[in-house]
Write a protein that holds these residues in place. Structure first.
Motif, short mmCIF file in Angstrom:
data_model
loop_
_atom_site.label_atom_id
_atom_site.label_comp_id
_atom_site.label_asym_id
_atom_site.label_seq_id
_atom_site.Cartn_x
_atom_site.Cartn_y
_atom_site.Cartn_z
N GLN A 72 0.83 -1.20 0.00
CA GLN A 72 0.00 0.00 0.00
C GLN A 72 0.87 1.25 0.00
O GLN A 72 0.57 2.22 -0.71
CB GLN A 72 -0.94 0.00 1.21
N ARG A 73 1.94 1.25 0.76
CA ARG A 73 2.83 2.41 0.81
C ARG A 73 3.50 2.64 -0.55
O ARG A 73 3.65 3.77 -0.98
CB ARG A 73 3.85 2.25 1.92
N ALA A 74 3.90 1.56 -1.21
CA ALA A 74 4.52 1.69 -2.53
C ALA A 74 3.51 2.26 -3.54
O ALA A 74 3.85 3.16 -4.32
CB ALA A 74 5.04 0.34 -3.01
N ALA A 75 2.28 1.77 -3.50
CA ALA A 75 1.26 2.24 -4.44
C ALA A 75 0.93 3.71 -4.21
O ALA A 75 0.79 4.48 -5.16
CB ALA A 75 0.00 1.37 -4.32
N ILE A 76 0.80 4.09 -2.96
CA ILE A 76 0.49 5.48 -2.62
C ILE A 76 1.65 6.41 -2.99
O ILE A 76 1.45 7.55 -3.39
CB ILE A 76 0.14 5.60 -1.12
N SER A 77 2.86 5.89 -2.89
CA SER A 77 4.05 6.67 -3.20
C SER A 77 4.08 7.16 -4.64
O SER A 77 4.65 8.22 -4.94
CB SER A 77 5.29 5.84 -2.89
N ILE A 78 3.47 6.42 -5.54
CA ILE A 78 3.47 6.81 -6.96
C ILE A 78 2.84 8.19 -7.12
O ILE A 78 3.48 9.13 -7.62
CB ILE A 78 2.73 5.77 -7.82
N SER A 79 1.59 8.32 -6.69
CA SER A 79 0.90 9.61 -6.86
C SER A 79 1.50 10.71 -5.98
O SER A 79 1.57 11.87 -6.39
CB SER A 79 -0.60 9.47 -6.57
N ASN A 80 1.96 10.34 -4.80
CA ASN A 80 2.57 11.34 -3.92
C ASN A 80 3.82 11.96 -4.54
O ASN A 80 4.04 13.17 -4.43
CB ASN A 80 2.91 10.73 -2.56
N ASN A 81 4.64 11.15 -5.18
CA ASN A 81 5.85 11.68 -5.81
C ASN A 81 5.54 12.53 -7.03
O ASN A 81 6.21 13.53 -7.27
CB ASN A 81 6.82 10.55 -6.14
N ILE A 82 4.52 12.15 -7.77
CA ILE A 82 4.11 12.99 -8.91
C ILE A 82 3.65 14.35 -8.40
O ILE A 82 4.05 15.39 -8.92
CB ILE A 82 3.01 12.29 -9.73
N ALA A 83 2.82 14.34 -7.36
CA ALA A 83 2.31 15.59 -6.80
C ALA A 83 3.44 16.44 -6.23
O ALA A 83 3.52 17.65 -6.48
CB ALA A 83 1.27 15.30 -5.72
N GLU A 84 4.32 15.82 -5.45
CA GLU A 84 5.41 16.59 -4.83
C GLU A 84 6.33 17.19 -5.88
O GLU A 84 6.70 18.36 -5.80
CB GLU A 84 6.21 15.70 -3.88
N GLY A 85 6.67 16.41 -6.90
CA GLY A 85 7.53 16.92 -7.95
C GLY A 85 6.88 18.07 -8.71
O GLY A 85 7.55 19.07 -9.02
N PHE A 86 5.60 17.96 -8.99
CA PHE A 86 4.89 19.03 -9.68
C PHE A 86 4.90 20.31 -8.87
O PHE A 86 5.11 21.40 -9.41
CB PHE A 86 3.44 18.60 -9.96
#
Length: 94
Positions: free
Chosen positions: A39-53
Motif C-alpha cells: 500500500q505504501r509503494a502504491a500510494i508513493s506513486i501519486s505522492n511523488n508525482i504531486a510533490e515533484g509538480f
C-alpha cells in the motif's frame, strides 16, 4: 495546454486509481507487514508525482517522476508476490 495543478496530470490520475485498486485488493486476508508495504509503494506513486509538480521546476519534477516510476515497479513486483503467495487468484492477478 498548460497544466496548472498536479490533479490534471494523467499519470497522477492513473496512479490514484492504482492505489485504490490495491487497497480494495488487499481487503482480503493478507498479513499486515506485506499489506503495509504494498500500500505504501502504491500510494508513493501519486505522492511523488504531486510533490515533484509542486516543486515548480522541470528538473525536480523529472526527478520525482523517476522516483514515482520506481514506486510503480515496486508495486508491480509486490503484486506478483501477492499472486505467488496465493493471496489473490489468477483472475484478480491479470
Amino acid at each position: 495546454m498548460k497544466i496548472n495543478h498536479f490533479e490534471e496530470v494523467e499519470a497522477w490520475k492513473k496512479s490514484q486509481l492504482i492505489a485504490v485498486r490495491i487497497y480494495k485488493l488487499l481487503q482480503a486476508n493478507v498479513d499486515f507487514g506485506f499489506k503495509n508495504q504494498i500500500q505504501r509503494a502504491a500510494i508513493s506513486i501519486s505522492n511523488n508525482i504531486a510533490e515533484g509538480f509542486e516543486r515548480d521546476g522541470t528538473i525536480e519534477f523529472r526527478q520525482f517522476l523517476t522516483i514515482a516510476k520506481g514506486s510503480a515497479g515496486e508495486t508491480r513486483s509486490q503484486i506478483y508476490r501477492l499472486f505467488d503467495y496465493e493471496y489473490i487468484s489468477e483472475e484478480r492477478f491479470l
